[in-house]
Design an enzyme around this catalytic site. Structure first.
Site, PDB file in Angstrom:
ATOM      1  N   LYS A  10       0.841  -1.204   0.000  1.00  0.00           N
ATOM      2  CA  LYS A  10       0.000   0.000   0.000  1.00  0.00           C
ATOM      3  C   LYS A  10       0.876   1.255   0.000  1.00  0.00           C
ATOM      4  O   LYS A  10       1.940   1.261   0.620  1.00  0.00           O
ATOM      5  CB  LYS A  10      -0.877  -0.042   1.261  1.00  0.00           C
ATOM      6  CG  LYS A  10      -1.888   1.068   1.363  1.00  0.00           C
ATOM      7  CD  LYS A  10      -2.742   0.839   2.611  1.00  0.00           C
ATOM      8  CE  LYS A  10      -3.792   1.924   2.768  1.00  0.00           C
ATOM      9  NZ  LYS A  10      -3.232   3.254   2.910  1.00  0.00           N
ATOM     10  N   LYS A  15       7.780   1.390   1.577  1.00  0.00           N
ATOM     11  CA  LYS A  15       8.535   0.586   0.598  1.00  0.00           C
ATOM     12  C   LYS A  15       9.887   1.224   0.280  1.00  0.00           C
ATOM     13  O   LYS A  15      10.886   0.535   0.166  1.00  0.00           O
ATOM     14  CB  LYS A  15       7.743   0.444  -0.708  1.00  0.00           C
ATOM     15  CG  LYS A  15       6.489  -0.386  -0.589  1.00  0.00           C
ATOM     16  CD  LYS A  15       5.838  -0.609  -1.946  1.00  0.00           C
ATOM     17  CE  LYS A  15       5.264   0.656  -2.558  1.00  0.00           C
ATOM     18  NZ  LYS A  15       4.152   1.257  -1.814  1.00  0.00           N
ATOM     19  N   LYS A  41       6.969  10.901  -7.441  1.00  0.00           N
ATOM     20  CA  LYS A  41       7.601  11.958  -6.635  1.00  0.00           C
ATOM     21  C   LYS A  41       9.131  11.927  -6.806  1.00  0.00           C
ATOM     22  O   LYS A  41       9.810  12.888  -6.485  1.00  0.00           O
ATOM     23  CB  LYS A  41       7.276  11.779  -5.141  1.00  0.00           C
ATOM     24  CG  LYS A  41       5.809  11.992  -4.788  1.00  0.00           C
ATOM     25  CD  LYS A  41       5.609  12.140  -3.298  1.00  0.00           C
ATOM     26  CE  LYS A  41       5.980  10.927  -2.453  1.00  0.00           C
ATOM     27  NZ  LYS A  41       5.342   9.655  -2.722  1.00  0.00           N
ATOM     28  N   ASP A 126      -0.649   0.452  -6.155  1.00  0.00           N
ATOM     29  CA  ASP A 126      -1.810  -0.418  -6.163  1.00  0.00           C
ATOM     30  C   ASP A 126      -1.779  -1.351  -7.368  1.00  0.00           C
ATOM     31  O   ASP A 126      -1.301  -0.973  -8.429  1.00  0.00           O
ATOM     32  CB  ASP A 126      -3.052   0.480  -6.246  1.00  0.00           C
ATOM     33  CG  ASP A 126      -4.282  -0.266  -5.826  1.00  0.00           C
ATOM     34  OD1 ASP A 126      -4.842  -0.958  -6.692  1.00  0.00           O
ATOM     35  OD2 ASP A 126      -4.685  -0.154  -4.664  1.00  0.00           O
TER      36      ASP A 126
END
Ligand code: SF4
Length: 272
Positions: A10, A15, A41, A126
């Site tokens: 998620k 991560k 980003k 996702d």
């Protein structure tokens, strides 16, 4: 042989922190490690780059500029190769295709993937997104690892990712628990049980410690800043598990009801 993995989970589950620290730990064990961040980003690699953001492959391509290896492959802590794919502005388009374009251009200019012992793809959010499916679908990775906490929603996302992996014929190396809750033992138990029901290996429990964020604010991984710290030691363990290339599993996702039962039952057992 190059071990190529993708880290899924998620959004916001940590991560990038795990990817950077595992890359750093792997490099400290004498391997060449590369991290390819697909986060729009572009901040997957900042804690390996002393807090600096590196230019992304797509930022060059969007301006119509050609790329050379030195433009987009940056040497971070202990020689870790850092690459940022980049992506669209939030809400515009999809980086799924961008990953293909970026990696295609990169492979024409650089052998960084082939020459690394470990390549980690740090991919966004996702399973429905092309960015997530692409590394598996295009055979860029050998296997996926899932990052979750013991909270319901990250586990729900992790379970969905397993469904997606099944559709894509992707294989699962294991599950990593990145702790977010106060009750550590309980969270460890929940994710361990979750991994077992998924038919997946439980790789490690990463405890939540303020020092990790503190060092990230300084632009460092905890492996760089304090290699003896308990969390740095966990990253060593994860690195060793990944480099062992254990046989991956085909995950068996839970139904939504089973997932709710698992979390509720584990919490009840611990309360009694
Ligand atoms: S769908 Fe996925 S790959 Fe596409 S922009 Fe959203 S997060 Fe990125």
């Amino acid at each position: 042989m190059t071990v190529k993995i993708a880290l899924y989970g998620k959004g916001g589950i940590g991560k990038s922190t795990i990817a950077s620290n595992v890359a750093a730990a792997t490099s400290k064990n004498g391997y060449t490690a590369t991290i390819i961040g697909c986060d729009p980003k572009g901040d997957s690699t900042t804690s390996l780059m002393g807090g600096e953001r590196i230019p992304s492959v797509l930022s060059y391509l969007k301006k119509g500029e050609t790329i050379e290896e030195e433009d987009v492959v940056h040497r971070g802590f202990n020689g870790v190769n850092c690459v940022e794919v980049g992506g669209p502005e939030p809400g515009i388009g999809c980086a799924g295709r961008g990953i293909i374009v970026a990696l295609d251009k990169l492979s024409k200019k650089s052998n960084v993937v082939e020459e690394s012992d470990l390549v980690i793809f740090d991919v966004p959010g996702d399973i429905v997104c092309g960015g997530l499916a692409m590394p598996v679908r295009k055979d860029y990775v050998d296997m996926a690892y899932i990052v979750t906490s013991g909270e319901y929603l990250p586990m729900y996302a992790a379970n969905n990712i397993c469904r997606g992996l099944n559709v894509l014929d992707g294989e699962l190396g294991g599950v990593i628990c990145n702790s977010r809750l106060q009750n550590e033992k309980q969270e460890d138990e929940i994710v361990k049980e979750f991994a077992s029901q998924l038919n997946a290996k439980y790789i490690a429990y990463v405890p939540k410690r303020d020092k990790v964020q503190e060092y990230e604010r300084q632009g460092k991984t905890i492996v760089e800043a304090d290699s003896k710290h308990e969390v740095a030691q966990v990253y060593q363990k994860i690195s060793k598990e990944i480099m062992k290339t254990n046989k991956p599993e085909t995950p068996t996702p839970l139904t939504d009801k089973e997932l709710r039962q698992l979390t509720n039952n584990t919490i009840k057992q611990k309360q009694n």
